[in-house]
Design a protein around this motif. Structure first.
Motif: not given
Length: 205
Positions: A36-39, A42-49
């Motif tokens: 995803e685009v952060v600031d 591109f950055a990895p998405k937050v890993l979900q539980p």
């Protein structure tokens, strides 16, 4: 004969120009897309539980197996008593993308020794045939099992000398590049089918 790298590049330039970008493919909207685009970067998405494994097509009555219930004869390239080779229905960004399925509803780990041996021989023949088409650099062989419970093995032929379309990213480029000419695609399907039929089975295109 598949298109050369120059012909593929010319199609892209005709669509968006030398400095233009092709549109984002549908995979960008998938929940499992890892970026995803952060600031502005591109950055990895937050890993979900952890959560329950998704139900695959063919695992339940609510999600029947499409390979068993509604196979499309118009997409069959080659078949024999145990295996069916299909295409996606129309040209895509890569020269050829084919999928090999078992006739019987089996997953990869369900194959007995004879079917596993057949899979190895057919896969080897397909790679040799596809890589001997002009303008093909490599053929990537992939199997995923998270969407469907019915064994399906993918064969991705990539264009030679398009040096950004390498490795696992070739799969993404298949959805990004504009599709090639249908007559060229159909001629290549026919070549693959008839050559594979030299070892048995029937060519269907």
């Amino acid at each position: 004969m598949p298109e050369s790298a120059e012909e593929v590049y010319a199609r892209v330039v005709a669509a968006v120009g030398t400095d233009g970008r092709l549109p984002m493919p549908p995979v960008g909207d998938w929940d499992i897309f890892p970026w995803e685009v952060v600031d502005g970067s591109f950055a990895p998405k937050v890993l979900q539980p952890p959560s329950d494994e998704p139900v695959r097509f063919g695992d339940s009555d609510d999600k029947p197996c499409g390979a068993c219930t509604s196979p499309d004869p118009e997409r069959v390239v080659w078949e024999d008593e145990f295996w069916v080779l299909t295409h996606g229905g129309k040209p895509s960004g890569l020269p050829l993308v084919l999928t090999l399925h078992t006739r019987e509803h089996l997953d990869f780990g369900d194959l007995d020794d004879e079917l596993a041996s057949q899979l190895g021989r057919i896969s080897n023949r397909l790679v040799r045939i596809m890589e001997n088409l002009p303008e093909i650099g490599r053929v990537h062989v992939d199997r995923w099992g998270d969407g469907g419970a019915h064994l399906h093995v993918w064969f991705f032929a990539r264009t030679a000398r398009l040096t950004h379309v390498l490795g696992s990213s070739a799969l993404e480029w298949d959805d990004i590049l504009p599709p090639g000419p249908e007559d060229v695609w159909r001629a290549d399907l026919h070549t693959v089918a008839t050559k594979l039929a030299n070892w048995g089975g029937d060519a269907r295109v």
